[in-house]
Design an enzyme around this catalytic site. Structure first.
Site, mmCIF file in Angstrom:
data_model
loop_
_atom_site.group_PDB
_atom_site.id
_atom_site.type_symbol
_atom_site.label_atom_id
_atom_site.label_comp_id
_atom_site.label_asym_id
_atom_site.label_seq_id
_atom_site.Cartn_x
_atom_site.Cartn_y
_atom_site.Cartn_z
ATOM 1 N N GLU A 210 67.304 72.746 37.832
ATOM 2 C CA GLU A 210 68.450 72.646 36.915
ATOM 3 C C GLU A 210 68.645 71.224 36.391
ATOM 4 O O GLU A 210 69.520 70.970 35.563
ATOM 5 C CB GLU A 210 69.745 73.106 37.606
ATOM 6 C CG GLU A 210 69.785 74.592 37.947
ATOM 7 C CD GLU A 210 69.602 75.486 36.732
ATOM 8 O OE1 GLU A 210 70.063 75.124 35.641
ATOM 9 O OE2 GLU A 210 68.977 76.549 36.888
ATOM 10 N N ARG B 241 50.978 54.756 20.315
ATOM 11 C CA ARG B 241 50.192 54.565 19.084
ATOM 12 C C ARG B 241 50.884 53.646 18.095
ATOM 13 O O ARG B 241 50.295 53.217 17.113
ATOM 14 C CB ARG B 241 49.785 55.898 18.473
ATOM 15 C CG ARG B 241 50.885 56.786 17.994
ATOM 16 C CD ARG B 241 50.413 58.227 17.864
ATOM 17 N NE ARG B 241 49.117 58.395 17.219
ATOM 18 C CZ ARG B 241 48.899 58.270 15.916
ATOM 19 N NH1 ARG B 241 49.890 57.970 15.133
ATOM 20 N NH2 ARG B 241 47.693 58.437 15.405
ATOM 21 N N PRO C 173 66.931 68.346 27.776
ATOM 22 C CA PRO C 173 67.180 69.092 26.532
ATOM 23 C C PRO C 173 68.533 68.731 25.917
ATOM 24 O O PRO C 173 68.801 69.065 24.771
ATOM 25 C CB PRO C 173 67.145 70.566 26.975
ATOM 26 C CG PRO C 173 67.362 70.545 28.447
ATOM 27 C CD PRO C 173 66.850 69.226 28.938
ATOM 28 N N ASP D 287 50.367 57.329 8.550
ATOM 29 C CA ASP D 287 50.796 58.583 9.171
ATOM 30 C C ASP D 287 52.117 59.081 8.613
ATOM 31 O O ASP D 287 52.900 58.307 8.078
ATOM 32 C CB ASP D 287 50.989 58.376 10.683
ATOM 33 C CG ASP D 287 49.685 58.516 11.451
ATOM 34 O OD1 ASP D 287 48.725 59.057 10.887
ATOM 35 O OD2 ASP D 287 49.646 58.081 12.613
HETATM 36 N N1 SAM Z 1 69.603 73.106 33.216
HETATM 37 C C1 SAM Z 1 69.081 72.216 32.223
HETATM 38 C C2 SAM Z 1 69.827 72.407 30.916
HETATM 39 O O1 SAM Z 1 70.001 73.551 30.509
HETATM 40 O O2 SAM Z 1 70.173 71.398 30.264
HETATM 41 C C3 SAM Z 1 67.600 72.463 31.976
HETATM 42 C C4 SAM Z 1 66.727 72.043 33.090
HETATM 43 S S1 SAM Z 1 65.022 72.236 32.724
HETATM 44 C C5 SAM Z 1 64.663 73.836 33.354
HETATM 45 C C6 SAM Z 1 64.213 71.182 33.858
HETATM 46 C C7 SAM Z 1 63.839 69.818 33.336
HETATM 47 O O3 SAM Z 1 62.938 69.932 32.258
HETATM 48 C C8 SAM Z 1 64.968 68.974 32.795
HETATM 49 O O4 SAM Z 1 65.671 68.332 33.837
HETATM 50 C C9 SAM Z 1 64.250 68.004 31.900
HETATM 51 O O5 SAM Z 1 63.753 66.881 32.605
HETATM 52 C C10 SAM Z 1 63.079 68.832 31.387
HETATM 53 N N2 SAM Z 1 63.295 69.349 30.014
HETATM 54 C C11 SAM Z 1 63.538 70.634 29.690
HETATM 55 N N3 SAM Z 1 63.658 70.782 28.377
HETATM 56 C C12 SAM Z 1 63.479 69.572 27.830
HETATM 57 C C13 SAM Z 1 63.495 69.069 26.493
HETATM 58 N N4 SAM Z 1 63.731 69.866 25.463
HETATM 59 N N5 SAM Z 1 63.261 67.760 26.285
HETATM 60 C C14 SAM Z 1 63.030 66.931 27.337
HETATM 61 N N6 SAM Z 1 63.025 67.345 28.636
HETATM 62 C C15 SAM Z 1 63.236 68.646 28.883
#
Ligand code: SAM
Length: 248
Positions: free
Chosen positions: A114, A152, A87, A167
């Site tokens: 995490e 795609r 994220p 698209d």
């Molecule tokens: N503690 C992290 C933070 O707040 O940045 C969030 C961890 S999340 C619960 C677990 C995993 O979900 C991350 O390591 C990532 O691989 C994935 N993930 C969560 N949100 C995401 C997003 N918006 N885009 C891509 N991957 C995401």
């Protein structure tokens, strides 16, 4: 193209073998390696996570199994672009999808808990990509979204290349509306122009709708474009027809 996916839930990415990915695999346009991180765990319990240094809630994915998986992937052919789904990464969009579609090999690292130990990110990850400003429980769904959007754009994956070219985002504009048979539903008839058989007029109408929709739904995108005189005229026509006045 080759895509490696690293996850502790390989079964989550299996459904990807249907639809787009399945076709690309069959056609030999794509090869996929799904890597179960637990296969690289050292203990009998196949642990890949531990409590955070400094305390606090949640678990952190351990450096060692991650690094061993990366070494195995790197040793198996050309080194891929290592991407951590996070994220905190760059927000995914059409341009990024097009950039990834030109890479010969990418590895997608799906976090859980995490996330990954920061030392692994520093040493092995080339890019972090987010699919939006929200937090998922794991990176698998994010990986699936990225794979779909990237595939795609690879020539030969979709049956009709023209559909990609039309698209949303491809020409910076949102797509025009689509209609199919029957010509009449209970309340609405398909636009007369689409039934006319006049391809020049149909193309003009579609561009006008694309401009109008982008103006209405994504003015941020339209503001970044320099419309030609002809496009501006079409947009004005759309707004007049919709009784919206002309843009200032
Ligand atoms: N503690 C992290 C933070 O707040 O940045 C969030 C961890 S999340 C619960 C677990 C995993 O979900 C991350 O390591 C990532 O691989 C994935 N993930 C969560 N949100 C995401 C997003 N918006 N885009 C891509 N991957 C995401």
């Amino acid at each position: 193209m080759r895509i490696d996916i690293v996850t502790i839930f390989p079964e989550y990415v299996e459904p990807l073998r249907h639809a787009l990915l399945g076709k690309a695999l069959e056609q030999g346009i794509l090869s996929v390696g799904v890597h179960d991180l637990r296969a690289w765990a050292q203990d009998a319990h196949k642990s890949v996570d531990d409590t955070p240094c400094g305390g606090g809630p949640g678990m952190v994915m351990q450096y060692e199994p991650l690094a061993r998986t990366a070494a195995a992937i790197n040793a198996d052919g050309d080194k891929p672009l290592h991407i951590y789904l996070s994220p905190q990464g760059t927000t995914f969009n059409h341009e990024l999808a097009a950039e990834l579609a030109r890479k010969p090999r990418i590895a997608l690292w799906c976090g859980r808990y995490e996330g990954l130990d920061q030392r692994f990110i520093v040493e092995h990850i080339d890019a972090e990509i987010s699919i939006g400003d929200f937090v998922l429980s794991g990176g698998e769904i994010a990986a699936a979204i990225i794979i779909d959007a990237v595939l795609r754009l690879i020539p030969g994956v979709l049956g009709d290349a023209a559909s990609v070219a039309e698209d949303s985002f491809h020409h910076k504009l949102l797509d025009h509306p689509h209609y199919t048979r029957p010509e009449n539903t209970a309340k609405i008839r398909a636009p007369e122009i689409l039934l006319s058989g006049n391809h020049a007029l149909i193309a003009r109408w579609r561009l006008k709708q694309a401009l109008g929709r982008t103006f209405l739904h994504r003015p941020d995108i339209l503001n970044q474009l320099e419309l030609s005189d002809a496009q501006q005229k079409l947009l004005n026509e759309f707004l007049t027809e919709q009784h919206l006045g002309e843009p200032s």
